[in-house]
Design a protein around this motif. Structure first.
Motif, mmCIF file in Angstrom:
data_model
loop_
_atom_site.group_PDB
_atom_site.id
_atom_site.type_symbol
_atom_site.label_atom_id
_atom_site.label_comp_id
_atom_site.label_asym_id
_atom_site.label_seq_id
_atom_site.Cartn_x
_atom_site.Cartn_y
_atom_site.Cartn_z
ATOM 1 N N LYS A 85 0.833 -1.207 0.000
ATOM 2 C CA LYS A 85 0.000 0.000 0.000
ATOM 3 C C LYS A 85 0.868 1.259 0.000
ATOM 4 O O LYS A 85 0.605 2.213 -0.732
ATOM 5 C CB LYS A 85 -0.921 -0.025 1.219
ATOM 6 C CG LYS A 85 -1.918 1.095 1.278
ATOM 7 C CD LYS A 85 -2.823 0.940 2.491
ATOM 8 C CE LYS A 85 -3.807 2.074 2.606
ATOM 9 N NZ LYS A 85 -4.682 1.927 3.777
ATOM 10 N N ASN A 86 1.923 1.267 0.811
ATOM 11 C CA ASN A 86 2.814 2.424 0.876
ATOM 12 C C ASN A 86 3.564 2.636 -0.435
ATOM 13 O O ASN A 86 3.743 3.772 -0.885
ATOM 14 C CB ASN A 86 3.801 2.277 2.032
ATOM 15 C CG ASN A 86 3.135 2.445 3.381
ATOM 16 O OD1 ASN A 86 2.092 3.085 3.500
ATOM 17 N ND2 ASN A 86 3.717 1.847 4.405
ATOM 18 N N LEU A 87 4.020 1.546 -1.045
ATOM 19 C CA LEU A 87 4.713 1.658 -2.328
ATOM 20 C C LEU A 87 3.771 2.161 -3.421
ATOM 21 O O LEU A 87 4.150 3.004 -4.226
ATOM 22 C CB LEU A 87 5.314 0.309 -2.739
ATOM 23 C CG LEU A 87 6.502 -0.172 -1.910
ATOM 24 C CD1 LEU A 87 6.853 -1.610 -2.274
ATOM 25 C CD2 LEU A 87 7.698 0.744 -2.119
ATOM 26 N N LYS A 88 2.562 1.660 -3.410
ATOM 27 C CA LYS A 88 1.579 2.096 -4.396
ATOM 28 C C LYS A 88 1.280 3.587 -4.237
ATOM 29 O O LYS A 88 1.190 4.334 -5.217
ATOM 30 C CB LYS A 88 0.308 1.266 -4.236
ATOM 31 C CG LYS A 88 -0.698 1.463 -5.325
ATOM 32 C CD LYS A 88 -1.856 0.487 -5.161
ATOM 33 C CE LYS A 88 -2.902 0.721 -6.205
ATOM 34 N NZ LYS A 88 -4.029 -0.217 -6.082
ATOM 35 N N LYS A 89 1.159 4.017 -2.997
ATOM 36 C CA LYS A 89 0.900 5.435 -2.703
ATOM 37 C C LYS A 89 2.081 6.289 -3.175
ATOM 38 O O LYS A 89 1.901 7.356 -3.777
ATOM 39 C CB LYS A 89 0.672 5.611 -1.211
ATOM 40 C CG LYS A 89 0.224 6.970 -0.799
ATOM 41 C CD LYS A 89 -0.069 6.999 0.701
ATOM 42 C CE LYS A 89 -0.579 8.325 1.178
ATOM 43 N NZ LYS A 89 -0.867 8.318 2.623
#
Length: 95
Positions: A85-89
């Protein structure tokens, strides 16, 4: 993201990209004459619509996507959902 979403008229996409029919349709494995029929109103198969979306709307170069890349992404999402999720963000912020 839902697969097989409706896409805008392929002729409009092609014209906005400044491509001729051969350039546009060959990137998704469709002949120029087949693409012409789709632009004239013939129903586009779901798989071709999805390829159009990926290549011409999302601008994904399919020649660079490898099976291992997809497997790594799936594993990352399943085993480390917060990191995924953090990488996608972070990627979205780069756009």
């Amino acid at each position: 993201m839902r697969l097989f979403n409706d896409i805008p008229n392929p002729k409009e996409i092609r014209q906005k990209l400044g491509l001729n029919q051969q350039e546009f349709w060959s990137k998704v494995g469709v002949t120029q004459s087949g693409g012409s029929r789709y632009e004239s109103g013939r129903e586009i198969p779901k798989a071709v619509r999805e390829l159009l979306r990926l290549v011409h709307v999302e601008h994904i170069d399919l020649t660079k996507v490898k099976r291992d890349d997809l497997l790594v992404a799936a594993m990352l999402k399943a085993q480390y959902p917060d990191l995924y999720k953090n990488l996608k963000k972070a990627v979205k912020q780069l756009k």
